[in-house]
Design a protein around this motif. Structure first.
Motif, PDB file in Angstrom:
ATOM      1  N   LEU A  21       0.827  -1.204   0.000  1.00  0.00           N
ATOM      2  CA  LEU A  21       0.000   0.000   0.000  1.00  0.00           C
ATOM      3  C   LEU A  21       0.864   1.259   0.000  1.00  0.00           C
ATOM      4  O   LEU A  21       0.530   2.258  -0.643  1.00  0.00           O
ATOM      5  N   LEU A  22       1.982   1.219   0.679  1.00  0.00           N
ATOM      6  CA  LEU A  22       2.905   2.353   0.726  1.00  0.00           C
ATOM      7  C   LEU A  22       3.328   2.778  -0.682  1.00  0.00           C
ATOM      8  O   LEU A  22       3.317   3.960  -1.010  1.00  0.00           O
ATOM      9  N   GLY A  39      10.909  -0.717   5.956  1.00  0.00           N
ATOM     10  CA  GLY A  39      10.417  -1.691   4.998  1.00  0.00           C
ATOM     11  C   GLY A  39       9.921  -2.993   5.596  1.00  0.00           C
ATOM     12  O   GLY A  39       9.476  -3.877   4.869  1.00  0.00           O
ATOM     13  N   VAL A  40       9.992  -3.119   6.912  1.00  0.00           N
ATOM     14  CA  VAL A  40       9.546  -4.358   7.558  1.00  0.00           C
ATOM     15  C   VAL A  40       8.510  -4.109   8.655  1.00  0.00           C
ATOM     16  O   VAL A  40       8.247  -4.969   9.484  1.00  0.00           O
ATOM     17  N   GLY A  41       7.927  -2.922   8.669  1.00  0.00           N
ATOM     18  CA  GLY A  41       6.844  -2.620   9.598  1.00  0.00           C
ATOM     19  C   GLY A  41       7.248  -2.358  11.029  1.00  0.00           C
ATOM     20  O   GLY A  41       6.413  -2.410  11.921  1.00  0.00           O
ATOM     21  N   LEU A  42       8.512  -2.054  11.265  1.00  0.00           N
ATOM     22  CA  LEU A  42       8.976  -1.851  12.633  1.00  0.00           C
ATOM     23  C   LEU A  42       9.118  -0.400  13.058  1.00  0.00           C
ATOM     24  O   LEU A  42       9.126  -0.111  14.245  1.00  0.00           O
ATOM     25  N   CYS A  43       9.223   0.528  12.100  1.00  0.00           N
ATOM     26  CA  CYS A  43       9.502   1.922  12.472  1.00  0.00           C
ATOM     27  C   CYS A  43       8.274   2.820  12.500  1.00  0.00           C
ATOM     28  O   CYS A  43       8.264   3.822  13.198  1.00  0.00           O
ATOM     29  N   GLY A  44       7.245   2.491  11.714  1.00  0.00           N
ATOM     30  CA  GLY A  44       6.016   3.272  11.728  1.00  0.00           C
ATOM     31  C   GLY A  44       5.987   4.488  10.830  1.00  0.00           C
ATOM     32  O   GLY A  44       4.979   5.187  10.781  1.00  0.00           O
ATOM     33  N   ALA A  45       7.051   4.763  10.087  1.00  0.00           N
ATOM     34  CA  ALA A  45       7.062   5.933   9.203  1.00  0.00           C
ATOM     35  C   ALA A  45       5.999   5.824   8.109  1.00  0.00           C
ATOM     36  O   ALA A  45       5.538   6.830   7.585  1.00  0.00           O
ATOM     37  N   CYS A  46       5.599   4.606   7.790  1.00  0.00           N
ATOM     38  CA  CYS A  46       4.638   4.362   6.707  1.00  0.00           C
ATOM     39  C   CYS A  46       3.204   4.198   7.208  1.00  0.00           C
ATOM     40  O   CYS A  46       2.337   3.734   6.465  1.00  0.00           O
ATOM     41  N   THR A  47       2.923   4.610   8.427  1.00  0.00           N
ATOM     42  CA  THR A  47       1.603   4.398   9.025  1.00  0.00           C
ATOM     43  C   THR A  47       0.510   5.167   8.289  1.00  0.00           C
ATOM     44  O   THR A  47       0.619   6.371   8.054  1.00  0.00           O
ATOM     45  N   VAL A  48      -0.542   4.440   7.933  1.00  0.00           N
ATOM     46  CA  VAL A  48      -1.762   4.988   7.351  1.00  0.00           C
ATOM     47  C   VAL A  48      -2.929   4.363   8.111  1.00  0.00           C
ATOM     48  O   VAL A  48      -2.736   3.454   8.923  1.00  0.00           O
ATOM     49  N   HIS A  49      -4.119   4.855   7.865  1.00  0.00           N
ATOM     50  CA  HIS A  49      -5.316   4.249   8.470  1.00  0.00           C
ATOM     51  C   HIS A  49      -6.022   3.390   7.446  1.00  0.00           C
ATOM     52  O   HIS A  49      -6.176   3.799   6.284  1.00  0.00           O
ATOM     53  N   LEU A  50      -6.450   2.230   7.874  1.00  0.00           N
ATOM     54  CA  LEU A  50      -7.272   1.342   7.072  1.00  0.00           C
ATOM     55  C   LEU A  50      -8.559   1.167   7.851  1.00  0.00           C
ATOM     56  O   LEU A  50      -8.564   0.581   8.931  1.00  0.00           O
ATOM     57  N   ASP A  51      -9.641   1.766   7.330  1.00  0.00           N
ATOM     58  CA  ASP A  51     -10.918   1.817   8.046  1.00  0.00           C
ATOM     59  C   ASP A  51     -10.734   2.351   9.469  1.00  0.00           C
ATOM     60  O   ASP A  51     -11.327   1.873  10.425  1.00  0.00           O
ATOM     61  N   GLY A  52      -9.880   3.369   9.592  1.00  0.00           N
ATOM     62  CA  GLY A  52      -9.697   4.068  10.859  1.00  0.00           C
ATOM     63  C   GLY A  52      -8.655   3.495  11.797  1.00  0.00           C
ATOM     64  O   GLY A  52      -8.340   4.095  12.817  1.00  0.00           O
ATOM     65  N   THR A  53      -8.095   2.350  11.461  1.00  0.00           N
ATOM     66  CA  THR A  53      -7.092   1.717  12.312  1.00  0.00           C
ATOM     67  C   THR A  53      -5.708   1.888  11.701  1.00  0.00           C
ATOM     68  O   THR A  53      -5.531   1.699  10.493  1.00  0.00           O
ATOM     69  N   ALA A  54      -4.739   2.230  12.533  1.00  0.00           N
ATOM     70  CA  ALA A  54      -3.369   2.408  12.056  1.00  0.00           C
ATOM     71  C   ALA A  54      -2.797   1.075  11.591  1.00  0.00           C
ATOM     72  O   ALA A  54      -2.893   0.069  12.291  1.00  0.00           O
ATOM     73  N   VAL A  55      -2.235   1.098  10.381  1.00  0.00           N
ATOM     74  CA  VAL A  55      -1.549  -0.069   9.825  1.00  0.00           C
ATOM     75  C   VAL A  55      -0.246   0.410   9.197  1.00  0.00           C
ATOM     76  O   VAL A  55      -0.091   1.588   8.885  1.00  0.00           O
ATOM     77  N   VAL A  70      -8.839   4.056   3.040  1.00  0.00           N
ATOM     78  CA  VAL A  70      -7.452   4.343   3.381  1.00  0.00           C
ATOM     79  C   VAL A  70      -7.350   5.840   3.633  1.00  0.00           C
ATOM     80  O   VAL A  70      -7.852   6.642   2.837  1.00  0.00           O
ATOM     81  N   THR A  71      -6.716   6.200   4.723  1.00  0.00           N
ATOM     82  CA  THR A  71      -6.455   7.608   5.014  1.00  0.00           C
ATOM     83  C   THR A  71      -4.963   7.780   5.203  1.00  0.00           C
ATOM     84  O   THR A  71      -4.346   7.067   5.998  1.00  0.00           O
ATOM     85  N   ALA A 108      -3.538   9.653  15.987  1.00  0.00           N
ATOM     86  CA  ALA A 108      -4.933   9.893  15.596  1.00  0.00           C
ATOM     87  C   ALA A 108      -5.754   8.613  15.707  1.00  0.00           C
ATOM     88  O   ALA A 108      -6.920   8.645  16.128  1.00  0.00           O
ATOM     89  N   SER A 109      -5.163   7.482  15.353  1.00  0.00           N
ATOM     90  CA  SER A 109      -5.852   6.199  15.478  1.00  0.00           C
ATOM     91  C   SER A 109      -6.140   5.896  16.943  1.00  0.00           C
ATOM     92  O   SER A 109      -7.235   5.464  17.304  1.00  0.00           O
ATOM     93  N   LEU A 110      -5.153   6.137  17.794  1.00  0.00           N
ATOM     94  CA  LEU A 110      -5.347   5.930  19.239  1.00  0.00           C
ATOM     95  C   LEU A 110      -6.493   6.788  19.753  1.00  0.00           C
ATOM     96  O   LEU A 110      -7.400   6.292  20.431  1.00  0.00           O
ATOM     97  N   LEU A 111      -6.486   8.073  19.415  1.00  0.00           N
ATOM     98  CA  LEU A 111      -7.490   8.995  19.947  1.00  0.00           C
ATOM     99  C   LEU A 111      -8.878   8.742  19.366  1.00  0.00           C
ATOM    100  O   LEU A 111      -9.876   9.061  20.003  1.00  0.00           O
ATOM    101  N   ALA A 112      -8.944   8.158  18.187  1.00  0.00           N
ATOM    102  CA  ALA A 112     -10.247   7.793  17.626  1.00  0.00           C
ATOM    103  C   ALA A 112     -10.873   6.652  18.418  1.00  0.00           C
ATOM    104  O   ALA A 112     -12.090   6.565  18.533  1.00  0.00           O
ATOM    105  N   LYS A 113     -10.031   5.804  18.990  1.00  0.00           N
ATOM    106  CA  LYS A 113     -10.507   4.667  19.789  1.00  0.00           C
ATOM    107  C   LYS A 113     -10.665   5.030  21.262  1.00  0.00           C
ATOM    108  O   LYS A 113     -11.482   4.445  21.960  1.00  0.00           O
TER     109      LYS A 113
END
Length: 150
Positions: A21-22, A39-55, A70-71, A108-113
Motif C-alpha cells: 500500500l505504501l 520496509g519491515v513494519g517496525l519503524c512506523g514511518a509508513c503508518t496509514v489508516h485502514l478503516d480508521g485503524t493504524a496499519v 485508506v487515510t 490519531a488512530s489511538l485517539l479515535a478509539k
C-alpha cells in the motif's frame, strides 16, 4: 481490478494486488507524506489508516485495502487542523520531521478509539513508531494535548 477509497476518493487499481500500500499511495497517487523507513513494519514511518485503524503501509498489500477506506496524512484533515496536527504544531514536536506523519497517524488512530488515554496507554500505542531524533517526550505531550489533557 480493485477499488480503494483513498482520502475519500475512489481509486481503481489494476496492478499487482500484492503491491505494498505504501508504494501505491506514494508512487501511483503521489501522496508522499507517508514515508518509507525500514520496509519491515517496525519503524512506523509508513503508518496509514485502514478503516480508521493504524496499519503499516509497507506491510499491507493493496489487496487488503480493497473495498476499505485508506487515510494518509494528507487526508487526515482537509485543512491540516486535526487535533493531533494542531498539537504537533503548538508544541513544535518535529526535529527532522521524517517520522512525524507516521507518529501523527498512530496518535490519531489511538485517539479515535480512546479519547482519554492514560500515559501508559499512550506509551503502549506509540511504542511501534520510532523517532530517530528522540522527540518522544514532545510526541507524548502532543498526544496528551490532542486528547484534551495537559
Amino acid at each position: 481490478m480493485l477499488t480503494i477509497s483513498v482520502n475519500g476518493k475512489e481509486i481503481k487499481f489494476d496492478g499487482d494486488p500484492n503491491t505494498p500500500l505504501l508504494w501505491f499511495v506514494r508512487d501511483e497517487l503521489g501522496l508522499t507524506g507517508t514515508k518509507y523507513g525500514c520496509g519491515v513494519g517496525l519503524c512506523g514511518a509508513c503508518t496509514v489508516h485502514l478503516d480508521g485503524t493504524a496499519v503499516r503501509g509497507c506491510q499491507t498489500a493493496v489487496s487488503e485495502a480493497a473495498g476499505k477506506k485508506v487515510t494518509t496524512i494528507e487526508g487526515l484533515s482537509a485543512d491540516g487542523n486535526h487535533p493531533v496536527q494542531q498539537a504537533w504544531r503548538d508544541l513544535n514536536v518535529p526535529q527532522c520531521g521524517f517520522c512525524q506523519a507516521g507518529q501523527m497517524m498512530q496518535a490519531a488512530s489511538l485517539l479515535a478509539k480512546n479519547r482519554a488515554p492514560t500515559d501508559a496507554e499512550i506509551v503502549d500505542e506509540m511504542t511501534g513508531n520510532i523517532c530517530r531524533c528522540g522527540c518522544y517526550e514532545r510526541i507524548h505531550a502532543a498526544v496528551r494535548v490532542a486528547a484534551g489533557g495537559v
